[in-house]
Design a protein around this motif. Structure first.
Motif, PDB file in Angstrom:
ATOM      1  N   ASP A   1      -2.573  10.122  13.253  1.00 50.16           N
ATOM      2  CA  ASP A   1      -1.495  10.106  12.147  1.00 50.16           C
ATOM      3  C   ASP A   1      -1.522  11.444  11.665  1.00 50.16           C
ATOM      4  O   ASP A   1      -1.062  11.420  10.410  1.00 50.16           O
ATOM      5  CB  ASP A   1      -1.660   8.837  11.138  1.00 50.16           C
ATOM      6  CG  ASP A   1      -1.743   7.616  11.750  1.00 50.16           C
ATOM      7  OD1 ASP A   1      -0.683   7.352  12.729  1.00 50.16           O
ATOM      8  OD2 ASP A   1      -2.588   6.663  11.486  1.00 50.16           O
ATOM      9  N   SER A   2      -2.220  12.384  12.311  1.00 47.69           N
ATOM     10  CA  SER A   2      -2.318  13.620  11.815  1.00 47.69           C
ATOM     11  C   SER A   2      -0.941  14.315  11.067  1.00 47.69           C
ATOM     12  O   SER A   2      -1.272  15.260  10.318  1.00 47.69           O
ATOM     13  CB  SER A   2      -2.820  14.550  12.864  1.00 47.69           C
ATOM     14  OG  SER A   2      -2.080  14.849  13.986  1.00 47.69           O
ATOM     15  N   ASP A   3       0.247  13.859  11.676  1.00 48.59           N
ATOM     16  CA  ASP A   3       1.450  14.484  11.335  1.00 48.59           C
ATOM     17  C   ASP A   3       1.786  13.832   9.965  1.00 48.59           C
ATOM     18  O   ASP A   3       2.950  14.299   9.265  1.00 48.59           O
ATOM     19  CB  ASP A   3       2.359  14.463  12.388  1.00 48.59           C
ATOM     20  CG  ASP A   3       2.080  15.431  13.367  1.00 48.59           C
ATOM     21  OD1 ASP A   3       1.327  16.388  13.285  1.00 48.59           O
ATOM     22  OD2 ASP A   3       2.681  15.023  14.584  1.00 48.59           O
ATOM     23  N   LEU A   4       1.279  12.627   9.658  1.00 50.50           N
ATOM     24  CA  LEU A   4       1.987  11.972   8.417  1.00 50.50           C
ATOM     25  C   LEU A   4       1.377  12.496   7.157  1.00 50.50           C
ATOM     26  O   LEU A   4       0.349  13.189   7.002  1.00 50.50           O
ATOM     27  CB  LEU A   4       1.600  10.441   8.701  1.00 50.50           C
ATOM     28  CG  LEU A   4       1.808   9.689   9.861  1.00 50.50           C
ATOM     29  CD1 LEU A   4       1.398   8.360   9.587  1.00 50.50           C
ATOM     30  CD2 LEU A   4       3.301   9.706  10.099  1.00 50.50           C
ATOM     31  N   ILE A   5       2.189  12.239   6.254  1.00 45.98           N
ATOM     32  CA  ILE A   5       1.845  12.530   4.749  1.00 45.98           C
ATOM     33  C   ILE A   5       1.696  11.496   3.780  1.00 45.98           C
ATOM     34  O   ILE A   5       2.577  10.692   3.852  1.00 45.98           O
ATOM     35  CB  ILE A   5       2.873  13.600   4.185  1.00 45.98           C
ATOM     36  CG1 ILE A   5       3.179  14.697   4.937  1.00 45.98           C
ATOM     37  CG2 ILE A   5       2.680  13.864   2.638  1.00 45.98           C
ATOM     38  CD1 ILE A   5       4.240  15.800   4.685  1.00 45.98           C
ATOM     39  N   ASN A   6       0.651  11.407   3.287  1.00 42.30           N
ATOM     40  CA  ASN A   6       0.268  10.384   2.088  1.00 42.30           C
ATOM     41  C   ASN A   6       0.899  10.664   0.978  1.00 42.30           C
ATOM     42  O   ASN A   6       0.273  11.696   0.159  1.00 42.30           O
ATOM     43  CB  ASN A   6      -1.270  10.250   2.166  1.00 42.30           C
ATOM     44  CG  ASN A   6      -1.586   9.035   1.123  1.00 42.30           C
ATOM     45  OD1 ASN A   6      -0.888   8.545   0.362  1.00 42.30           O
ATOM     46  ND2 ASN A   6      -2.758   8.102   1.741  1.00 42.30           N
ATOM     47  N   ILE A   7       2.024  10.159   0.644  1.00 42.99           N
ATOM     48  CA  ILE A   7       2.833  10.529  -0.700  1.00 42.99           C
ATOM     49  C   ILE A   7       2.239   9.812  -1.690  1.00 42.99           C
ATOM     50  O   ILE A   7       2.384  10.235  -2.986  1.00 42.99           O
ATOM     51  CB  ILE A   7       4.256  10.277  -0.473  1.00 42.99           C
ATOM     52  CG1 ILE A   7       4.503   8.933  -0.115  1.00 42.99           C
ATOM     53  CG2 ILE A   7       4.828  11.130   0.448  1.00 42.99           C
ATOM     54  CD1 ILE A   7       6.019   8.562  -0.520  1.00 42.99           C
ATOM     55  N   LYS A   8       1.287   8.990  -1.599  1.00 42.29           N
ATOM     56  CA  LYS A   8       0.634   8.391  -2.715  1.00 42.29           C
ATOM     57  C   LYS A   8      -0.240   9.274  -3.215  1.00 42.29           C
ATOM     58  O   LYS A   8      -0.378   9.616  -4.387  1.00 42.29           O
ATOM     59  CB  LYS A   8       0.142   7.052  -2.450  1.00 42.29           C
ATOM     60  CG  LYS A   8      -0.981   6.333  -3.682  1.00 42.29           C
ATOM     61  CD  LYS A   8      -1.716   5.079  -3.226  1.00 42.29           C
ATOM     62  CE  LYS A   8      -2.531   4.872  -4.385  1.00 42.29           C
ATOM     63  NZ  LYS A   8      -3.445   3.650  -4.087  1.00 42.29           N
ATOM     64  N   ARG A   9      -1.438   9.700  -2.313  1.00 41.75           N
ATOM     65  CA  ARG A   9      -2.697  10.477  -2.745  1.00 41.75           C
ATOM     66  C   ARG A   9      -2.089  11.834  -2.976  1.00 41.75           C
ATOM     67  O   ARG A   9      -2.681  12.394  -4.041  1.00 41.75           O
ATOM     68  CB  ARG A   9      -3.533  10.442  -1.570  1.00 41.75           C
ATOM     69  CG  ARG A   9      -4.822  11.194  -1.809  1.00 41.75           C
ATOM     70  CD  ARG A   9      -5.577  10.837  -3.020  1.00 41.75           C
ATOM     71  NE  ARG A   9      -6.812  11.505  -3.464  1.00 41.75           N
ATOM     72  CZ  ARG A   9      -6.680  12.556  -4.307  1.00 41.75           C
ATOM     73  NH1 ARG A   9      -5.337  12.776  -4.945  1.00 41.75           N
ATOM     74  NH2 ARG A   9      -7.623  13.281  -4.706  1.00 41.75           N
ATOM     75  N   TYR A  10      -1.231  12.406  -2.050  1.00 36.96           N
ATOM     76  CA  TYR A  10      -0.922  13.890  -2.458  1.00 36.96           C
ATOM     77  C   TYR A  10       0.451  14.080  -3.108  1.00 36.96           C
ATOM     78  O   TYR A  10       0.851  15.131  -3.065  1.00 36.96           O
ATOM     79  CB  TYR A  10      -1.155  14.452  -1.078  1.00 36.96           C
ATOM     80  CG  TYR A  10      -2.256  14.451  -0.423  1.00 36.96           C
ATOM     81  CD1 TYR A  10      -3.233  15.381  -0.705  1.00 36.96           C
ATOM     82  CD2 TYR A  10      -2.478  13.440   0.427  1.00 36.96           C
ATOM     83  CE1 TYR A  10      -4.458  15.377  -0.359  1.00 36.96           C
ATOM     84  CE2 TYR A  10      -3.980  13.576   0.912  1.00 36.96           C
ATOM     85  CZ  TYR A  10      -4.971  14.410   0.764  1.00 36.96           C
ATOM     86  OH  TYR A  10      -6.110  14.272   1.263  1.00 36.96           O
ATOM     87  N   GLY A  11       0.948  13.089  -3.754  1.00 34.17           N
ATOM     88  CA  GLY A  11       2.294  13.177  -4.647  1.00 34.17           C
ATOM     89  C   GLY A  11       2.034  12.334  -5.863  1.00 34.17           C
ATOM     90  O   GLY A  11       1.823  12.928  -6.900  1.00 34.17           O
TER      91      GLY A  11
END
Length: 698
Positions: free
Chosen positions: A582-592
């Protein structure tokens, strides 16, 4: 059984479409109504004796079942059924199942027909309700196969309770199906009503009493005004009214009370500011006056509910619902921005606007008689919330509703524990932290809660609260709220402290802000009272807020926040935040979303703002020298965009093993990717601002 005439008239006034009748018509109908006490043993015979007829639920709870066992509707107080047979002559085929014994009012076909002939609004109400009923039946027949494939559970009409063949249809009520073991019907109603401003749905100008009014005068005025609650105020207008023993009333214009007058006074008085001091309800008169044997010439300020919870007219019905649920109240004063009363909103008003599934869902949780029943009702929440989330326009409502549901389950579990172990041995507060505290929960949110206890408790008393923490935390887990991996729950002794114990802990965190302490602060500073002693919580919250304003602590908190990198790399390209496949995914909860929460929190701590919700904090910070209005608006818009994006992603991936907070930016549209980059740039710039202002980073 013949019910008391005045009681029935008051009941009908809050029961559409009987509120369309004039006083004489309502009085006539009340005299024709018969009442029957219905339980599982007599329900079958009762309806054989009184059919066809219009039935009104006065109290108790009942399920309407189709011949195949499908739940048509759960009926509660003020719900109507039986009218399809009166309108169409259709044979009785449906069944009534008793959930909770109660009283049903019966209106004969002859009385119903007379009302239809003389009151057009009455007839039109049932014609529309019947049309909706037929549409719902058609939709259910067409969609049953699909829904059975999508929802868990199998139909089962062979319950232990007796059923009776009754033709049914619930007037103006959405189909919820909480108690059904079979497929749940799709809701018909729109959820837009919950987004209406409260001021738009106030049904009448405020009825207000001076604090110097006697109990007897108050009861007489409530009778004359046909209301179950009044506002108690003080001020020039209130004093003029008190001199005549009159109710203060006003006209609502643009969310403001104008032309306030003392009814029955010799002359109109000038409009003037009044201060809301309390609220007086029928329950107050019953429990605090009659039951206590108090003299009726006492002033109302001796028995009123002081400093009641309130809502502003500009807030939404969802806000009102959340407050009424949190406070466990049925009457909520409405204020304008000048804190002047402009009206009262009640549970009945909410139900009249929309027989709202959220209201009925919370009601079902509140009425659970045991933990097993509560767990059974809670099992329907995930499927319901997916439907709700897909229909609402304001995505913040999803988090607030989930928080309200968790609050309701918490309070019910506390009540069940107290029923078994007796009342609490001392003052206490059940506190929600983290996402529940901020009211931005999602279905995957775990528990973050704790107990605030009064000082000076002995070991036996502490054991009582130990049992409470374990019972409620365990019960919430059974209801589908996951246990906290970090053990931030009232079942943990570290999260079950006296006032002095909590303050000592916050003091150590703020004076020695280790990385672990700072991590805890991100959770524990977002707190909200769910149940318990309000004054105790207020003392706790005020002292915690003062501890958080230390420059040394805020500087360390700022450096921690700035150390979390926004997922934008060179040339403004997205940078994955996960590992492995999942290295291309973005965690928008933690980093947003979480980063915005952190940024807004630090400004709020500096300003001494004690509300926990992120958007409410930004609203309170408007005009502040700490955060300029442009950054304030940008953070609010970014938070709302990311919250909606996460919600849509979770709806798309629900039921799969895909990450619920991490998404692939390559799967987004060009416009959404551009908006996501803009949101991250806003966060990055505001992070730099936090570093400069608090962390001396730059």
């Amino acid at each position: 059984m013949q019910p008391e005439l005045l009681e029935v008239q008051r009941f009908l006034l809050d029961c559409p479409p009987f509120d369309e009748l004039n006083g004489d018509q309502r009085q006539w109908v009340a005299g024709q109504i018969k009442a029957a006490y219905v339980n599982e043993h007599n329900v079958d015979g009762l309806f054989k004796q009184h059919s066809p007829a219009l039935y009104i639920v006065r109290s108790g709870g009942f399920d309407l079942l189709a011949p195949d066992g499908h739940l048509i509707e759960r009926l509660e107080s003020h719900d109507l059924f039986g009218f399809p047979s009166l309108l169409s002559g259709r044979a009785v085929v449906n069944k009534l199942q008793v959930i909770e014994d109660g009283i049903i009012y019966i209106i004969t076909a002859a009385v119903f027909d007379q009302l239809r002939q003389h009151v057009r609004a009455f007839e039109q109400y049932f014609i529309r309700a019947h049309e909706q009923r037929l549409l719902s039946e058609t939709a259910r027949r067409e969609g049953d196969v699909t829904r059975r494939g999508n929802l868990t559970g199998t139909a089962n009409s062979n319950g232990s309770r007796q059923g009776s063949a009754v033709d049914t249809g619930a007037a103006g009520v959405t189909e919820l199906g909480l108690a059904a073991s079979g497929p749940k019907q799709e809701p018909v109603a729109s959820y837009d009503a919950l987004q209406l401003p409260v001021a738009e749905v106030i049904v009448r100008a405020p009825v207000m009493l001076s604090i110097h009014t006697t109990i007897k005068e108050a009861a007489e005025r409530m009778r004359d005004e046909k209301v179950s609650s009044v506002l108690v105020v003080e001020g020039p207008v209130a004093e003029n009214a008190a001199a005549e023993g009159a109710v203060v009333k006003g006209t609502v214009v643009n969310d403001t009370v104008v032309n306030a007058t003392a009814v029955n006074s010799p002359a109109d008085s000038e409009a003037a500011a009044v201060k809301l001091c309390g609220i007086l309800t029928d329950r107050d008169l019953r429990n605090r006056v009659v039951a206590q044997g108090l003299a009726y010439d006492l002033q109302v300020n001796a028995v009123m509910t002081q400093a009641p919870a309130t809502v502003y007219g500009r807030q939404t019905l969802m806000d009102a619902l959340a407050i009424m649920t949190q406070e466990n109240i049925h009457h909520l004063p409405v204020l304008n921005d000048a804190d002047q009363p402009i009206g009262m909103i009640t549970n009945t008003d909410l139900m009249r606007q929309q027989r709202s599934e959220p209201i009925m869902l919370i009601s079902a949780l509140n009425k659970a008689a045991s933990k097993a029943q509560l767990v059974a009702e809670a099992a329907h929440i995930p499927a319901y919330m997916q439907t709700f989330a897909a229909r609402v326009h304001d995505t913040t409502m999803v988090g607030r509703l989930l928080a309200s549901l968790t609050d309701s389950m918490t309070r019910k579990l506390i009540s069940l524990y107290e029923q078994e172990h007796g009342v609490a041995p001392g003052p206490y507060c059940w506190i929600a932290f983290g996402s529940q505290g901020r009211e931005d929960q999602v279905l995957s949110s775990d528990q973050d809660n704790g107990l605030l206890l009064g000082n000076g408790l002995n070991d036996n008393q502490l054991d009582w609260f130990k049992g409470l923490g374990e019972y409620v935390s365990g019960g919430l887990h059974e209801c589908g709220i996951p246990l906290c991996p970090g053990d931030i729950m009232a079942s943990n002794v570290d999260c079950r402290r006296t006032l002095d114990g909590w303050l000592e802990r916050f003091k150590s965190w703020t004076e020695s802000p280790t990385p672990k302490a700072l991590m805890y602060c991100q959770i524990f500073f977002d707190s909200r009272l769910v149940y318990g002693n309000k004054r105790l919580y207020q003392r706790y919250r005020e002292q915690v807020a003062r501890l958080a304003q230390k420059d040394f602590f805020l500087g360390n908190l700022a450096r921690l926040q700035v150390s979390v990198q926004v997922p934008l790399g060179l040339f403004n390209r997205f940078r994955g935040t996960e590992s492995g496949k999942d290295s291309d995914l973005i965690n928008i909860k933690r980093y947003g979303i979480a980063l915005i929460n952190d940024i807004v929190r630090i400004y709020s701590l500096q300003a001494g703002i004690m509300v926990p919700q992120t958007l409410a904090r930004l609203e309170a910070l408007k005009g502040s020298k700490l955060l300029n209005n442009k950054d304030n608006q940008s953070l609010a818009e970014a938070w709302q965009f990311l919250t909606e994006l996460r919600l849509q992603h979770q709806l798309q991936t629900w039921g799969s093993d895909q990450p619920k907070n991490a998404l692939d930016p390559d799967e987004l549209s060009t416009l959404t990717r551009r908006q996501l980059k803009t949101a991250f740039r806003i966060i990055k710039e505001c992070q730099q601002g936090v570093g400069l202002k608090f962390g001396r980073i730059g």
